[in-house]
Scaffold this active site. Structure first.
Site, short mmCIF file in Angstrom:
data_model
loop_
_atom_site.label_atom_id
_atom_site.label_comp_id
_atom_site.label_asym_id
_atom_site.label_seq_id
_atom_site.Cartn_x
_atom_site.Cartn_y
_atom_site.Cartn_z
N ALA A 186 -1.70 76.38 1.54
CA ALA A 186 -1.47 75.51 2.68
C ALA A 186 -0.82 74.24 2.17
CB ALA A 186 -2.77 75.18 3.41
N GLY A 187 0.00 73.67 2.99
CA GLY A 187 0.70 72.44 2.62
C GLY A 187 0.95 71.58 3.82
N PHE A 226 3.73 71.35 5.41
CA PHE A 226 4.56 72.05 6.39
C PHE A 226 3.76 73.09 7.17
CE2 PHE A 226 7.13 75.81 7.35
CZ PHE A 226 8.06 75.26 8.21
N ASP A 247 13.11 69.39 -5.09
CA ASP A 247 11.64 69.37 -5.05
C ASP A 247 11.08 70.30 -6.12
OD1 ASP A 247 9.22 68.43 -4.15
OD2 ASP A 247 9.02 69.92 -2.57
#
Length: 554
Positions: A221-222, A224, A340
């Site tokens: 999970a992040g 976004f 990134d």
């Protein structure tokens, strides 16, 4: 057949038709209206004591209702005849049928003619309907030019493949393809697909995610969204499904989501870039189907080593740096920058390979053959020529990006890669700001607890050099002699080749000695005590015979 009904001296209705006239009804004016003053116009009289049926045009029936004899009709009390004296009542079925045939002669031939499609109409093919989704019925599905323009597509490719070539390309009349297929003409065409707002919208279809995939577990999970490990029901293979947490339609994160899809689509397939399969929108959420990497991310490996008090060995660090630089070389060669690079965006794929009993595998061979490092999460990708920089993690951000100096964007990925390798080598977590952040931007590596060779350590310092022009590009980094595993392999192979050459020379010497010994055995020296003339060979020289010269006194 002629039939007439009299009502009070007046003609009520008249039927005038014959079976021989039916076939000619179509060509003799099906839709011709009766003229005023004709017998048909005098079917109604004002002095009729019986109820009469009004004409169909006064009822306002639809064509379908008129053609159906079984259609129910409830007379309206307000409907009256021409004189207003007799309310309209339906006729008997047989009489209605005769009147219908008289008014509009729908013979079998005419009915067949009406069922045939007109020359200008188009019959839609329903073949392969089970393999299609029913798209929404909005206006966006009717405009064939309503498509997104991929900003990362090379301009030369657009000019070559998107512009019409001057020839008229239209679908033939009997083509059964969908109506959304574009038509190019010489005079009018879209100007290379002007970018339109065909973005994340809810579609009128069943959830593709629930229909095609079986969710196994949530693996990440992040900011976004969430990442799920899924099995596709059709092929039974594992995939990663990335779904945005909140609806993106109309939000600021919408372009970030589309940017990742654009970058994946342009890059295609490379062994050191996470593979992209598909993307779609459901309920204003973006869903991306990517390759599943069974080894997790480099960040997971670093955290696991920190718990155990271990470090990634130098040989493996070189392998990580080499493979990621090869992926960056491919991305930069496509005119894009990742922006990134960090341990959580480098993924590990471990191949399930079996080594035979007679085979030997060193560390070099194991790392290169069974483990692949891939670059993923392309949400911050931008173009080198037309940069629209969205800053990534500040811990890995180069100083020139903070100063908005985008002249050498690919070198920002090299800077972040150097810090990523330092973390994998055991360095402490990077600072987000303050003095520690500026200390690294001056060209100083964070402290690495394990000993590294001087050549490799010097290469890492070169990657984080404050001057972006001094940092090596990804293309030269992938060929660096410190990283290339083929250099060590070549030395080992050369050593083995020298050993084999020495063995071959020894065998040749032994073979020559054996040949000489065989020749000496064939050519024997002469027997002592016998003289031979002219180098003649004595017969029976090798046989041991007994010669007796005794005399018996005879």
């Amino acid at each position: 057949m002629r039939t007439a009904m009299s009502c009070g001296g007046g003609l009520v209705q008249r039927l005038d038709f014959s079976s021989s006239e039916e076939e000619d009804g179509l060509s003799n004016g099906i839709n011709e209206a009766p003229q005023k003053g004709s017998p048909v116009s005098s079917w109604r009289t004002n002095n009729c004591p019986f109820p009469i049926t009004p004409q169909r045009n006064e009822r306002g029936l639809s064509p379908t209702q008129e053609l159906s004899p079984s259609s129910d009709y409830s007379p309206d009390p307000s409907d009256k005849g021409a004189g207003g004296e007799c309310p309209g009542t339906p006729l008997h079925y047989s009489t209605w049928k005769k009147l219908k045939l008289c008014d509009t002669p729908y013979t079998p031939k005419s009915l067949l003619y009406k069922t045939l499609p007109s020359p200008g109409s188009r019959v839609h093919c329903r073949g392969q309907r089970l393999l299609r989704f029913v798209a929404g019925t909005g206006a966006e599905t009717e405009d064939p030019t309503l498509v997104n323009v991929n900003p990362f597509t090379p301009q030369s490719y657009r000019q070559t493949h998107f512009q019409p070539n001057g020839k008229r390309k239209e679908r033939p009349e009997d083509d059964c393809s969908s109506d959304s297929q574009m038509k190019f003409t010489d005079k009018e065409h879209p100007s290379v697909f002007q970018s339109k707002r065909f973005v994340l919208r809810e579609t009128n279809m069943e959830s593709r995610y629930k229909t095609e995939f079986l969710e196994i577990e949530k693996i990440g999970a992040g900011e976004f969204g969430s990442v799920f490990k899924c099995v596709k029901r059709l092929d039974g293979c594992f995939y990663v499904i990335k779904r945005s947490k909140k609806p993106l339609a109309g939000s600021t994160d919408e372009q970030l989501a589309l940017r990742e899809v654009y970058a994946h689509a342009v890059l295609g397939h490379h062994p050191h870039v996470v593979r992209y399969y598909s993307a779609w929108a459901e309920d204003d959420h973006m869903i991306i189907q990517n390759e599943y990497c069974n080894g997790g991310s480099l960040q997971d490996l670093i955290m696991e080593n920190n718990k155990k008090g271990q470090f990634v060995p130098e040989q493996e660090l070189k392998e990580i740096l080499l493979q990621v630089s090869m992926g960056l070389k491919y991305i930069h060669g496509s005119g894009l920058v990742h922006m990134d690079i960090k341990p959580s965006n480098i993924f590990i794929c471990r191949k399930q390979t079996e080594v035979g009993e007679d085979e030997s595998d060193g560390e070099d061979d194991v790392s290169s053959a069974s483990v692949l490092y891939k670059i993923g999460d392309l949400g911050h990708v931008t173009s080198i020529l037309n940069p629209q920089v969205e800053e990534g993690d500040s811990r890995f951000l180069a100083n020139e990006i903070l100063q908005e100096d985008y002249r050498q964007l690919p070198k920002a990925d090299i800077f972040a890669l150097g810090l990523t390798i330092a973390l994998a080598a055991g360095a402490a977590p990077l600072p987000c700001n303050e003095d520690g952040w500026h200390h690294i931007r001056k060209g100083n590596l964070p402290h690495i607890p394990q000993p590294l060779t001087p050549a490799f350590l010097a290469l890492l310092k070169l990657l984080v050099h404050p001057d972006p022009a001094t940092r090596p590009p990804a293309a030269s980094l992938a060929k660096n002699s410190v990283l290339r595993r083929c250099v060590g392999k070549a030395a080992e192979l050369q050593k083995q080749l020298n050993v084999e050459k020495f063995k071959t020379a020894m065998l040749e010497r032994e073979l020559q000695a054996a040949k000489l010994a065989q020749d000496e055995c064939l050519d024997l020296p002469p027997v002592s005590g016998f003289s031979c003339r002219g180098r003649k060979r004595l017969v029976g020289a090798k046989n041991a015979r007994s010669l007796s010269f005794t005399c018996g006194g005879y």
